[in-house]
Scaffold this motif. Structure first.
Motif, mmCIF file in Angstrom:
data_model
loop_
_atom_site.group_PDB
_atom_site.id
_atom_site.type_symbol
_atom_site.label_atom_id
_atom_site.label_comp_id
_atom_site.label_asym_id
_atom_site.label_seq_id
_atom_site.Cartn_x
_atom_site.Cartn_y
_atom_site.Cartn_z
ATOM 1 N N HIS A 71 39.515 43.868 34.285
ATOM 2 C CA HIS A 71 40.281 42.671 33.857
ATOM 3 C C HIS A 71 39.020 41.746 33.260
ATOM 4 O O HIS A 71 38.881 41.134 32.153
ATOM 5 N N LEU A 75 38.717 40.174 29.481
ATOM 6 C CA LEU A 75 38.943 38.708 29.416
ATOM 7 C C LEU A 75 37.489 37.978 29.812
ATOM 8 O O LEU A 75 37.500 36.628 29.526
ATOM 9 N N PRO A 88 34.123 37.481 27.067
ATOM 10 C CA PRO A 88 35.373 38.292 26.700
ATOM 11 C C PRO A 88 35.108 39.489 25.744
ATOM 12 O O PRO A 88 34.258 39.152 24.905
#
Length: 111
Positions: A71, A75, A88
């Motif tokens: 994740h 991001l 990101p």
């Protein structure tokens, strides 16, 4: 089967297993380059961010760490070491698919 054949089969099996283990740890170079990982990280020493070995040592046996790292790769996220946050993927080299994030995290955790 004679002794020479058994020995040859044993050697071949060992080579296949060894090559498979080595392959599992091969750097996903295209992804590392695309995401500019080496701008901040190195394999074995802290630079602008922790080394891949430090990340592996910290997270290898932590439940759900793989998901969290994937994740964060996609991001971005807050800094867990020092002051530098993970930007990101779009800011590092373009979008990163879930599959590519998974590949990178597995490689990092194998260090």
């Amino acid at each position: 089967m004679n002794a020479l054949c058994r020995h040859s089969l044993t050697v071949c099996a060992a080579l296949v297993l060894a090559s498979g283990a080595a392959h599992a740890e091969l750097e996903p170079t295209a992804l590392v380059d695309q995401q500019h990982c080496m701008f901040c990280h190195t394999r074995d020493a802290p630079f602008l961010a922790p080394s891949f070995q430090q990340i592996a040592e910290r997270y290898r046996n932590v439940p759900n760490a793989q998901f969290m790292l994937e994740h964060k790769l996609r991001l971005g996220g807050k800094a867990h070491w020092g002051d530098m946050a993970m930007p990101p993927a779009a800011d590092r080299g373009g979008p990163l698919s879930a599959e590519d994030a998974h590949t990178l995290v597995l490689w990092v955790l194998s260090q």
